[in-house]
Design a protein around this motif. Sequence first.
Motif, PDB file in Angstrom:
ATOM      1  N   LEU B  18       0.835  -1.199   0.000  1.00 35.06           N
ATOM      2  CA  LEU B  18       0.000   0.000   0.000  1.00 35.06           C
ATOM      3  C   LEU B  18       0.874   1.254   0.000  1.00 35.06           C
ATOM      4  O   LEU B  18       0.614   2.216  -0.744  1.00 35.06           O
ATOM      5  CB  LEU B  18      -0.926  -0.021   1.220  1.00 35.06           C
ATOM      6  CG  LEU B  18      -1.841   1.190   1.408  1.00 35.06           C
ATOM      7  CD1 LEU B  18      -2.733   1.389   0.202  1.00 35.06           C
ATOM      8  CD2 LEU B  18      -2.695   1.048   2.659  1.00 35.06           C
ATOM      9  N   ALA B  19       1.942   1.232   0.816  1.00 39.20           N
ATOM     10  CA  ALA B  19       2.828   2.396   0.900  1.00 39.20           C
ATOM     11  C   ALA B  19       3.475   2.675  -0.448  1.00 39.20           C
ATOM     12  O   ALA B  19       3.615   3.836  -0.849  1.00 39.20           O
ATOM     13  CB  ALA B  19       3.892   2.162   1.968  1.00 39.20           C
ATOM     14  N   LEU B  22       0.947   4.425  -2.499  1.00 40.42           N
ATOM     15  CA  LEU B  22       0.752   5.801  -2.026  1.00 40.42           C
ATOM     16  C   LEU B  22       1.927   6.680  -2.437  1.00 40.42           C
ATOM     17  O   LEU B  22       1.747   7.837  -2.825  1.00 40.42           O
ATOM     18  CB  LEU B  22       0.580   5.823  -0.507  1.00 40.42           C
ATOM     19  CG  LEU B  22      -0.743   5.250   0.006  1.00 40.42           C
ATOM     20  CD1 LEU B  22      -0.764   5.215   1.529  1.00 40.42           C
ATOM     21  CD2 LEU B  22      -1.918   6.090  -0.510  1.00 40.42           C
ATOM     22  N   GLY B  25       1.488   7.687  -5.781  1.00 44.36           N
ATOM     23  CA  GLY B  25       0.521   8.775  -5.845  1.00 44.36           C
ATOM     24  C   GLY B  25       1.157  10.114  -5.496  1.00 44.36           C
ATOM     25  O   GLY B  25       0.839  11.142  -6.092  1.00 44.36           O
ATOM     26  N   CYS B  26       2.067  10.103  -4.513  1.00 45.19           N
ATOM     27  CA  CYS B  26       2.717  11.355  -4.115  1.00 45.19           C
ATOM     28  C   CYS B  26       3.608  11.879  -5.232  1.00 45.19           C
ATOM     29  O   CYS B  26       3.741  13.083  -5.426  1.00 45.19           O
ATOM     30  CB  CYS B  26       3.552  11.144  -2.849  1.00 45.19           C
ATOM     31  SG  CYS B  26       2.538  10.850  -1.402  1.00 45.19           S
ATOM     32  N   ASN B  29       1.380  13.190  -8.667  1.00 41.24           N
ATOM     33  CA  ASN B  29       0.279  13.709  -7.847  1.00 41.24           C
ATOM     34  C   ASN B  29      -0.735  14.536  -8.625  1.00 41.24           C
ATOM     35  O   ASN B  29      -1.622  15.143  -8.049  1.00 41.24           O
ATOM     36  CB  ASN B  29       0.842  14.505  -6.668  1.00 41.24           C
ATOM     37  CG  ASN B  29       1.726  15.646  -7.135  1.00 41.24           C
ATOM     38  OD1 ASN B  29       1.363  16.351  -8.071  1.00 41.24           O
ATOM     39  ND2 ASN B  29       2.873  15.831  -6.508  1.00 41.24           N
ATOM     40  N   PHE B  34      -3.518  14.844  -5.523  1.00 41.09           N
ATOM     41  CA  PHE B  34      -3.420  13.696  -4.614  1.00 41.09           C
ATOM     42  C   PHE B  34      -3.303  14.145  -3.163  1.00 41.09           C
ATOM     43  O   PHE B  34      -3.535  13.357  -2.256  1.00 41.09           O
ATOM     44  CB  PHE B  34      -2.216  12.825  -4.999  1.00 41.09           C
ATOM     45  CG  PHE B  34      -2.232  11.463  -4.375  1.00 41.09           C
ATOM     46  CD1 PHE B  34      -3.114  10.492  -4.822  1.00 41.09           C
ATOM     47  CD2 PHE B  34      -1.379  11.146  -3.318  1.00 41.09           C
ATOM     48  CE1 PHE B  34      -3.144   9.235  -4.236  1.00 41.09           C
ATOM     49  CE2 PHE B  34      -1.404   9.881  -2.735  1.00 41.09           C
ATOM     50  CZ  PHE B  34      -2.287   8.936  -3.200  1.00 41.09           C
ATOM     51  N   HIS B  40      -9.259  11.770  -1.198  1.00 42.50           N
ATOM     52  CA  HIS B  40      -9.249  10.537  -0.413  1.00 42.50           C
ATOM     53  C   HIS B  40     -10.637  10.209   0.121  1.00 42.50           C
ATOM     54  O   HIS B  40     -11.021   9.044   0.200  1.00 42.50           O
ATOM     55  CB  HIS B  40      -8.212  10.658   0.696  1.00 42.50           C
ATOM     56  CG  HIS B  40      -6.843  10.917   0.153  1.00 42.50           C
ATOM     57  ND1 HIS B  40      -6.000   9.915  -0.240  1.00 42.50           N
ATOM     58  CD2 HIS B  40      -6.211  12.082  -0.155  1.00 42.50           C
ATOM     59  CE1 HIS B  40      -4.882  10.440  -0.740  1.00 42.50           C
ATOM     60  NE2 HIS B  40      -4.992  11.761  -0.701  1.00 42.50           N
ATOM     61  N   THR B 285      -5.124  -0.832  -1.458  1.00 38.02           N
ATOM     62  CA  THR B 285      -4.019  -0.879  -2.415  1.00 38.02           C
ATOM     63  C   THR B 285      -4.567  -0.836  -3.837  1.00 38.02           C
ATOM     64  O   THR B 285      -4.157  -0.016  -4.659  1.00 38.02           O
ATOM     65  CB  THR B 285      -3.202  -2.166  -2.207  1.00 38.02           C
ATOM     66  OG1 THR B 285      -2.839  -2.259  -0.837  1.00 38.02           O
ATOM     67  CG2 THR B 285      -1.942  -2.159  -3.062  1.00 38.02           C
ATOM     68  N   TYR B 288      -6.271   2.560  -4.592  1.00 39.59           N
ATOM     69  CA  TYR B 288      -5.327   3.663  -4.811  1.00 39.59           C
ATOM     70  C   TYR B 288      -4.601   3.533  -6.145  1.00 39.59           C
ATOM     71  O   TYR B 288      -4.288   4.536  -6.776  1.00 39.59           O
ATOM     72  CB  TYR B 288      -4.344   3.797  -3.644  1.00 39.59           C
ATOM     73  CG  TYR B 288      -4.872   4.731  -2.577  1.00 39.59           C
ATOM     74  CD1 TYR B 288      -4.961   6.096  -2.820  1.00 39.59           C
ATOM     75  CD2 TYR B 288      -5.314   4.250  -1.356  1.00 39.59           C
ATOM     76  CE1 TYR B 288      -5.474   6.959  -1.862  1.00 39.59           C
ATOM     77  CE2 TYR B 288      -5.828   5.104  -0.389  1.00 39.59           C
ATOM     78  CZ  TYR B 288      -5.904   6.464  -0.650  1.00 39.59           C
ATOM     79  OH  TYR B 288      -6.422   7.313   0.290  1.00 39.59           O
ATOM     80  N   VAL B 292      -4.758   6.696  -8.634  1.00 40.54           N
ATOM     81  CA  VAL B 292      -3.573   7.367  -9.165  1.00 40.54           C
ATOM     82  C   VAL B 292      -3.607   7.357 -10.692  1.00 40.54           C
ATOM     83  O   VAL B 292      -3.357   8.370 -11.348  1.00 40.54           O
ATOM     84  CB  VAL B 292      -2.285   6.686  -8.642  1.00 40.54           C
ATOM     85  CG1 VAL B 292      -1.061   7.257  -9.342  1.00 40.54           C
ATOM     86  CG2 VAL B 292      -2.160   6.875  -7.136  1.00 40.54           C
TER      87      VAL B 292
END
Lengths: 342, 322
Positions: B18-19, B22, B25-26, B29, B34, B40, B285, B288, B292
């Motif tokens: 998941l990280a 993410l 996504g960062c 963005n 994002f 969210h 997960t 996201y 994204v």
Amino acid sequence: MKPTPCRLALTPLLLLAACDRGGSAGPMLVSGNGQFRVLHIAEAQWKGDRGRTEMESALERLPRIDLVYAHNDPMGRGAYEACKQKGRAGIKFVGIDALPQEGRKFVADGVLDASIEYPTCGAAAVDLALLALHKIALPKQLILGTRVFTKANPAGEPIAGPGDVMLAALRGEQAAVLQQPPPAGGKWKIGMAQCTNDEPWRGAMNADIAARAKEYPHVELVLQSADDDTEKQRTLVRQFIETGCHAILLSPKESNALVAPCKEAMAKGIPVIVIDRKLGSDDFTCFVGGDNLAIGKAAGEEIKRLLPDGGNIVEIQGLMTTSPAQERHQGFVDELQLARPK
Amino acid sequence: MTLPAWLRPAPVRALLALAAVLLLGCIANAGGAFFHAATHFGLLDAVGSAGILAIGQCLVILGGGIDLSVGSVLAFSGMAFAGLMLEGGWVWPLAAAAAIAAGTACGLLNGVLVARARIQPFLATLATMVIARGLARWLPELAGKDANSKFLPVEVSGPQAWQWLAGKSWLGLPNTGLLFLLVAAAATLFVKRTVAGRHLLAVGGNEEAARLAGIAVVRTKLLAYGLCGACSGLAAVCWVARDVQGNPAAGAMFELDAIAAVVIGGTSLQGGRGGIGLAVIGLFTLAYIDKVLSLNAVPDHWRLVVRGVIILAAVLLQERRR
């Protein structure tokens, strides 16, 4: 290969290469004069809920959107719901199909600003079959036009296609023939092999065919669906031949696979009217269908009318591996003279 | 080559996947989109029904089974819900209860086929999947409309109850998303703190040993499939509210997303190992990834490739070294 943290760290980097569009809101397509900018293109595969989620992303990314062009009405309504949920007003919506219970109702409700009809050709197909039964010469292909439904014009503003003119002429000249029962007495038995009943548009086509057949007391209609199964559709056509149908209507699931049974029907003198999807050979009497390219153009025209000074557009596409989606996109691109920015 | 010790616990590995998403996504963005809370919250809203489906699926998989019918059961229950409200004039609590009951009935049918008739779960639920889809398409006929047609509300955004359910209330959080988290919490408590939940894990881990230990295997499986059906019914109610229609074609392929969420989280398809929390992480997960890709307007063909690659990466992460 065992996952090591190092290898795993590579995955996001690889993906980034695929995702990276610079992150900025630069237009994906822009018109020649720069007035129209398509800022977001997303494929929602004809589904209303996908239209909604894709629109949510577009709204999250883009501060100003003026209009949404959706390849069908349910996706347009999904986009409308997303805007409503996010409290974004002043966005216009244009959809395609204009089915009585969907697009036309959405226009009447003020959800969509316009819906462009994709003709079911149901009534035309029944008439063409009757004309063919009386040995009237028919053109090989009839491409019908469309109607633009707007709040100002809830009855639909017709845009005639080449086939509409021919059809109107035939109906006018042969009005008496259409009312004639078989010379041997009894009723004309017409079989319709629909490819699937699963889609609302197919349901509307069935309803149009049934309604038209009902208008003629001397017509008996046998309407069957192949449930999206090519083999079943082949069997259906052969079954119509064996059970003594005088004419066959067919909306093929696959163009080439249906050639053989149509050939058999034509050899027995049974006229075959092909609707919407083409047949892979010449073994049919007449093809009648809509023109998605022209519909895309009509949508583009309507967009010009709704945004006289141009604006930012989001395009929500149908399944882009299908020709209707490709043509609805192309017509829109042609009409607004869109191209990738340099 | 072994995994480092800190990477071994299943939740750590699930969170790592998941990280990674993410982080993606960062970086991509979409001009800062994002980083907005609304993005969210929107995701939590969109994920509600799929999440409730995944929780039901997780219960069945923990018990050593699989349920391919959840998407079709969602369509059937949803058609029942929309039909009863729009055509039958039922008030929403009754219609929702009926939809959940319809889902539960389908789930129990799965349970009987698997536990009593001893049909392979894959085949039993495949049959139910087809049957439920057929019933969903027939329901409009029962209401005096053409088969296969949709139940469309008269109001633009549907009845009040639908608008509430698809809307947001507390702290601007989406109601469907909150309902999903509530169901997830309840299911976690069920698996971890109740005798029936323990039995479920035991049956999934080793059915024969569980039987010898005196666990009522048939009843446990019935319960798992029944709960999964109830989840499908509840997910259907949320879905109808969001989709603003009863659609007999709804939920196609949802079963695969639900299974993917469970597996990506790290629950074993062999049963017995895993948990609800992991499925929730797996679900986010997947959600996201979609978010994204969608924020960046990535063309659909690339989305499919990226999605597949991430599923593979997550599954590789889950692979246990024996």
